[in-house]
Motif scaffolding. Structure first.
Motif, PDB file in Angstrom:
ATOM      1  N   GLU A 150       0.843  -1.193   0.000  1.00  0.00           N
ATOM      2  CA  GLU A 150       0.000   0.000   0.000  1.00  0.00           C
ATOM      3  C   GLU A 150       0.880   1.245   0.000  1.00  0.00           C
ATOM      4  O   GLU A 150       1.808   1.357   0.792  1.00  0.00           O
ATOM      5  CB  GLU A 150      -0.915   0.016   1.236  1.00  0.00           C
ATOM      6  CG  GLU A 150      -1.861  -1.165   1.283  1.00  0.00           C
ATOM      7  CD  GLU A 150      -2.909  -1.060   2.395  1.00  0.00           C
ATOM      8  OE1 GLU A 150      -2.932  -0.041   3.126  1.00  0.00           O
ATOM      9  OE2 GLU A 150      -3.698  -2.009   2.531  1.00  0.00           O
ATOM     10  N   LEU A 151       0.545   2.178  -0.904  1.00  0.00           N
ATOM     11  CA  LEU A 151       1.284   3.444  -0.999  1.00  0.00           C
ATOM     12  C   LEU A 151       0.274   4.576  -1.020  1.00  0.00           C
ATOM     13  O   LEU A 151      -0.862   4.374  -1.421  1.00  0.00           O
ATOM     14  CB  LEU A 151       2.083   3.473  -2.299  1.00  0.00           C
ATOM     15  CG  LEU A 151       2.969   2.251  -2.541  1.00  0.00           C
ATOM     16  CD1 LEU A 151       2.398   1.360  -3.622  1.00  0.00           C
ATOM     17  CD2 LEU A 151       4.358   2.691  -2.897  1.00  0.00           C
ATOM     18  N   THR A 152       0.708   5.767  -0.631  1.00  0.00           N
ATOM     19  CA  THR A 152      -0.221   6.897  -0.713  1.00  0.00           C
ATOM     20  C   THR A 152       0.061   7.709  -1.978  1.00  0.00           C
ATOM     21  O   THR A 152       1.139   7.627  -2.554  1.00  0.00           O
ATOM     22  CB  THR A 152      -0.083   7.831   0.507  1.00  0.00           C
ATOM     23  OG1 THR A 152       1.237   8.362   0.524  1.00  0.00           O
ATOM     24  CG2 THR A 152      -0.371   7.087   1.797  1.00  0.00           C
ATOM     25  N   GLU A 153      -0.952   8.488  -2.376  1.00  0.00           N
ATOM     26  CA  GLU A 153      -0.821   9.336  -3.564  1.00  0.00           C
ATOM     27  C   GLU A 153       0.392  10.259  -3.441  1.00  0.00           C
ATOM     28  O   GLU A 153       1.171  10.414  -4.393  1.00  0.00           O
ATOM     29  CB  GLU A 153      -2.059  10.217  -3.724  1.00  0.00           C
ATOM     30  CG  GLU A 153      -3.340   9.470  -3.978  1.00  0.00           C
ATOM     31  CD  GLU A 153      -4.519  10.374  -3.667  1.00  0.00           C
ATOM     32  OE1 GLU A 153      -4.954  11.100  -4.579  1.00  0.00           O
ATOM     33  OE2 GLU A 153      -5.003  10.364  -2.527  1.00  0.00           O
ATOM     34  N   ILE A 179      -3.377   1.894  -3.689  1.00  0.00           N
ATOM     35  CA  ILE A 179      -3.248   3.261  -3.180  1.00  0.00           C
ATOM     36  C   ILE A 179      -4.061   3.372  -1.898  1.00  0.00           C
ATOM     37  O   ILE A 179      -5.253   3.073  -1.879  1.00  0.00           O
ATOM     38  CB  ILE A 179      -3.791   4.295  -4.192  1.00  0.00           C
ATOM     39  CG1 ILE A 179      -3.041   4.197  -5.521  1.00  0.00           C
ATOM     40  CG2 ILE A 179      -3.689   5.707  -3.619  1.00  0.00           C
ATOM     41  CD1 ILE A 179      -1.608   4.638  -5.439  1.00  0.00           C
ATOM     42  N   ASP A 180      -3.395   3.797  -0.833  1.00  0.00           N
ATOM     43  CA  ASP A 180      -4.001   3.936   0.490  1.00  0.00           C
ATOM     44  C   ASP A 180      -4.569   5.348   0.655  1.00  0.00           C
ATOM     45  O   ASP A 180      -4.099   6.285   0.018  1.00  0.00           O
ATOM     46  CB  ASP A 180      -2.900   3.709   1.533  1.00  0.00           C
ATOM     47  CG  ASP A 180      -3.438   3.216   2.860  1.00  0.00           C
ATOM     48  OD1 ASP A 180      -4.663   3.167   3.042  1.00  0.00           O
ATOM     49  OD2 ASP A 180      -2.603   2.882   3.720  1.00  0.00           O
ATOM     50  N   ASP A 181      -5.570   5.495   1.511  1.00  0.00           N
ATOM     51  CA  ASP A 181      -6.116   6.819   1.877  1.00  0.00           C
ATOM     52  C   ASP A 181      -6.516   7.609   0.641  1.00  0.00           C
ATOM     53  O   ASP A 181      -6.347   8.843   0.605  1.00  0.00           O
ATOM     54  CB  ASP A 181      -5.085   7.638   2.679  1.00  0.00           C
ATOM     55  CG  ASP A 181      -4.549   6.887   3.884  1.00  0.00           C
ATOM     56  OD1 ASP A 181      -5.228   5.961   4.355  1.00  0.00           O
ATOM     57  OD2 ASP A 181      -3.455   7.224   4.366  1.00  0.00           O
ATOM     58  N   PHE A 182      -7.035   6.932  -0.389  1.00  0.00           N
ATOM     59  CA  PHE A 182      -7.293   7.621  -1.645  1.00  0.00           C
ATOM     60  C   PHE A 182      -8.285   8.777  -1.467  1.00  0.00           C
ATOM     61  O   PHE A 182      -9.302   8.642  -0.791  1.00  0.00           O
ATOM     62  CB  PHE A 182      -7.828   6.659  -2.723  1.00  0.00           C
ATOM     63  CG  PHE A 182      -7.960   7.344  -4.054  1.00  0.00           C
ATOM     64  CD1 PHE A 182      -6.834   7.597  -4.824  1.00  0.00           C
ATOM     65  CD2 PHE A 182      -9.190   7.798  -4.501  1.00  0.00           C
ATOM     66  CE1 PHE A 182      -6.933   8.273  -6.030  1.00  0.00           C
ATOM     67  CE2 PHE A 182      -9.294   8.474  -5.706  1.00  0.00           C
ATOM     68  CZ  PHE A 182      -8.165   8.711  -6.468  1.00  0.00           C
TER      69      PHE A 182
END
Ligand code: C2E
Ligand code: MG
Ligand code: MG
Ligand code: MG
Length: 290
Positions: A150-153, A179-182
């Motif tokens: 998981e990666l963030t924008e 994608i995390d916290d999209f």
């Protein structure tokens, strides 16, 4: 303004700042020793597949078992790990520990599902990130397809070209990417097409006021539809009640995660969830009958 406040106040602020600095130095020193003292552990939060009612995977979430303070949540120490660079070593430990846990579940004969691991921006700066992950996973004998990252924008937008290259390598190993916290960062879905992604996780701030907040409902529905048209799966984070679950299912959301399904769990409590629906009884029947 501080210089007009007189000597007493200046000393007060100075003492407070000195205190904060001392605390921070202590925290850093403790974190430096935490790995070798085996104070880190992982909890695992399930993801529920809304079409089948089954657990589709887990997310590994880091905890620090501090000798005096007990379990410390990641928001209190991850940024320190990042600032000090310790996140590189801890991040490698997380990958190895997830592989070890998957191996232990497999050895015990439990059905196993993929586990997602959160990456930090500092890890993505390492040109050899994919090689390091490959080494750990190969040594463990765990199938690469059982791992997701998981990666963030915002992590991807720092250096998009480098990120595309690194993620391409991880993807080529057979691992999944999401994608995390999209919705909380700065990016566009059109731009995200450049990255070899499998899923978007809608941030829980958009889920919190469902189904009552019509703006959040509109955003959530739009993200789900756009993601699907880009062939991405959608996971909604922070689902805390049945109303939110039903609304998300109605919008066509693929998977959910949140306290309504389960909190992050110690590994010993995970195996029973891997092949059976975590939602029991009438609530589950009601949700799945929709
Ligand atoms: P995240 O990856 O977005 O993880 C979701 C967070 O929301 C977790 O907090 C989880 O316990 C919490 N959560 C899950 N369901 C609900 C819900 O229904 N309601 C509410 N209010 N919260 C819910 P946690 O475990 O404290 O982790 C916080 C953040 O720390 C994570 O956010 C992630 O960004 C970071 N993190 C955790 N583990 C790691 C790790 O191993 N490496 C890195 N780099 N970051 C990590
Ligand atoms: Mg996450
Ligand atoms: Mg999240
Ligand atoms: Mg987060």
């Amino acid at each position: 303004a501080a210089k007009h406040n007189g000597r007493g106040n200046f000393q007060f602020f100075s003492a407070a700042m000195h205190d904060a600095t001392t605390q921070r130095i202590k925290l850093e020193a403790e974190l430096h020793q935490a790995l070798e003292r085996r104070e880190f552990l992982l909890h695992y939060q399930p993801k529920l597949d809304l079409a089948t009612g089954k657990t589709s995977g887990f997310e590994a979430l880091l905890r620090w078992n501090h000798p005096q303070r007990g379990l410390v949540p990641p928001l209190e120490f991850i940024s320190v790990l990042e600032d000090t660079g310790l996140i590189i070593a801890v991040g490698e430990w997380v990958v190895a520990e997830v592989c070890r846990q998957l191996g232990a579940w497999r050895a015990d004969g439990f059905p196993i599902v993929p586990v997602a691991i959160n990456l930090s921006a500092r890890q993505l700066e390492q040109d050899d990130l994919a090689a390091t992950i490959e080494q750990i996973v190969t040594a463990s004998g765990i199938a690469p397809a059982l791992l997701e990252f998981e990666l963030t924008e915002s992590m991807l937008m720092v250096n998009p070209d480098a990120a595309v290259a690194i993620l391409g390598r991880i993807k080529a190993l057979g691992m999944r990417l999401s994608i995390d916290d999209f919705g909380t960062g700065y990016s566009s879905l059109a731009y995200l097409k450049r990255f070899p992604l499998d899923a978007l996780k809608i941030d829980r701030t958009f889920v919190r006021d469902l189904p009552h907040d019509s703006d959040d409902a509109a955003i959530t529905r739009a993200v789900i539809n756009l993601a699907h048209s880009l062939n991405l799966k959608v996971v909604a984070e922070g689902v805390e009640n049945l109303e939110q679950l039903c609304e998300l299912k109605r919008f066509g959301c693929d998977e959910i995660q949140g306290y309504y399904v389960d909190r992050p769990l110690v590994p010993a409590r995970c195996f029973i969830r891997a092949d059976s629906a975590p939602l029991l009884g009438m609530q589950r029947d009601a949700a799945l009958a929709m």
